[in-house]
Design an enzyme around this catalytic site. Sequence first.
Site, mmCIF file in Angstrom:
data_model
loop_
_atom_site.group_PDB
_atom_site.id
_atom_site.type_symbol
_atom_site.label_atom_id
_atom_site.label_comp_id
_atom_site.label_asym_id
_atom_site.label_seq_id
_atom_site.Cartn_x
_atom_site.Cartn_y
_atom_site.Cartn_z
ATOM 1 N N ASP A 67 0.738 -1.348 -0.006
ATOM 2 C CA ASP A 67 -0.196 0.005 -0.136
ATOM 3 C C ASP A 67 0.900 1.446 0.093
ATOM 4 O O ASP A 67 2.133 1.062 0.216
ATOM 5 C CB ASP A 67 -1.075 0.102 1.103
ATOM 6 C CG ASP A 67 -0.318 -0.289 2.448
ATOM 7 O OD1 ASP A 67 0.835 -0.164 2.498
ATOM 8 O OD2 ASP A 67 -1.113 -0.822 3.364
ATOM 9 N N ASP A 136 -7.593 -2.026 14.119
ATOM 10 C CA ASP A 136 -9.005 -2.257 13.641
ATOM 11 C C ASP A 136 -9.321 -3.525 12.700
ATOM 12 O O ASP A 136 -10.420 -3.648 12.112
ATOM 13 C CB ASP A 136 -9.475 -0.833 12.897
ATOM 14 C CG ASP A 136 -8.841 -0.842 11.615
ATOM 15 O OD1 ASP A 136 -7.904 -1.294 11.331
ATOM 16 O OD2 ASP A 136 -9.026 0.294 10.756
ATOM 17 N N HIS A 138 -7.406 -4.265 9.983
ATOM 18 C CA HIS A 138 -7.133 -4.123 8.678
ATOM 19 C C HIS A 138 -5.916 -4.933 8.236
ATOM 20 O O HIS A 138 -5.011 -4.996 9.281
ATOM 21 C CB HIS A 138 -7.033 -2.583 8.105
ATOM 22 C CG HIS A 138 -5.848 -1.817 8.593
ATOM 23 N ND1 HIS A 138 -6.050 -0.702 9.538
ATOM 24 C CD2 HIS A 138 -4.625 -1.909 8.560
ATOM 25 C CE1 HIS A 138 -4.827 -0.209 9.725
ATOM 26 N NE2 HIS A 138 -4.073 -0.946 9.088
ATOM 27 N N GLU A 143 -9.592 -1.336 5.264
ATOM 28 C CA GLU A 143 -10.428 -0.949 6.245
ATOM 29 C C GLU A 143 -11.645 -1.825 6.591
ATOM 30 O O GLU A 143 -12.068 -2.397 5.574
ATOM 31 C CB GLU A 143 -10.659 0.590 6.386
ATOM 32 C CG GLU A 143 -9.459 1.538 6.296
ATOM 33 C CD GLU A 143 -8.700 1.576 7.889
ATOM 34 O OE1 GLU A 143 -8.601 0.584 8.661
ATOM 35 O OE2 GLU A 143 -8.128 2.623 8.195
HETATM 36 C C1 GLP Z 1 -0.660 0.299 8.474
HETATM 37 C C2 GLP Z 1 -0.169 -0.199 7.359
HETATM 38 C C3 GLP Z 1 -0.405 -1.719 7.420
HETATM 39 C C4 GLP Z 1 0.303 -2.276 8.914
HETATM 40 C C5 GLP Z 1 -0.348 -1.687 9.773
HETATM 41 C C6 GLP Z 1 0.109 -2.076 11.267
HETATM 42 O O1 GLP Z 1 -1.879 1.200 8.507
HETATM 43 N N1 GLP Z 1 -0.938 0.185 6.084
HETATM 44 O O2 GLP Z 1 0.200 -2.277 6.426
HETATM 45 O O3 GLP Z 1 0.169 -3.565 8.993
HETATM 46 O O4 GLP Z 1 -0.549 -0.260 9.853
HETATM 47 O O5 GLP Z 1 1.247 -1.236 11.566
HETATM 48 P P1 GLP Z 1 2.236 -1.768 12.719
HETATM 49 O O6 GLP Z 1 2.983 -2.972 12.396
HETATM 50 O O7 GLP Z 1 2.980 -0.233 12.445
HETATM 51 O O8 GLP Z 1 1.652 -1.691 14.043
#
Ligand code: GLP
Length: 261
Positions: A67, A136, A138, A143
């Site tokens: 993404d 959440d 995702h 989302e």
């Molecule tokens: C972001 C990314 C995701 C990631 C998630 C968790 O929103 N788009 O790909 O998995 O957050 O992030 P983190 O690993 O920093 O907790």
Amino acid sequence: MEVVICADAQQQGRLAGEVVARLVGSRPDAVLGLATGSSPRPVYADLLARVRAGALDLGGVSTFSLDEYVGLPEGHPAGYRTEIREQLTDPAGIPVERVHTPPGDAEDLPAAAADYERRMERAGGVDVQLLGLGTDGHIAFNEPGSSLASRTRVKTLMRRTREDNARFFGGDVDAVPTHCLTQGLGTILQARHVVLLATGEHKARAAAELVEGAVSARWPATVLQWHPHVSVLLDEAAASRLELADYYRETWAAKPAWQGL
Ligand code: GLP
């Protein structure tokens, strides 16, 4: 779905690193699906340690990131393209022309999304997809409410996600873009092996839904229950709301060492 409750993030990094190293050992031109955020960092640290020790050559792989934010200029420090180049692909010596990120700065975003899907297909699809997990529920930036069959497209970020990610924007939630270009859940399901990592108590609810909840767009990660080869690597805190934690521990303890994930 295989659930491994790890002692710490280092063990998560080692296990996921082993998956990538084995794959690339037998297929030097493998296609890696990369995630950004904090969760995959121990994996990248593990891979770079292997590269520096001369035990792994990543120079032949291609990568596709999950993404990107919409509207950040190329080279923005919080952009996922910048992040993935810094965290893994540049130090690992992966040529930049084989490092793919959804182009969040494209003028025609729907066309860029369709083109990204085509590029993944032409590369032969993703062999191993690394994933984090949003609080959440995702995965990538899908989302709650995302179609379980979705493909790469523009999504609106939830306020909660923008708050979670504000730390990458100097703590300013208003600096976090409101939209993103993300692989869809249907896109992610096509990867041949999915390795998801989550740490911390704040991920416990989403992890419990992912592993033991009902498949639902409310918790997008639950779509992975439909995937034939998923490894879920959790630390104790992220695993703290699992009903069947003892069963996962026994299963892992009894697994022959040669089998891998
Ligand atoms: C972001 C990314 C995701 C990631 C998630 C968790 O929103 N788009 O790909 O998995 O957050 O992030 P983190 O690993 O920093 O907790």
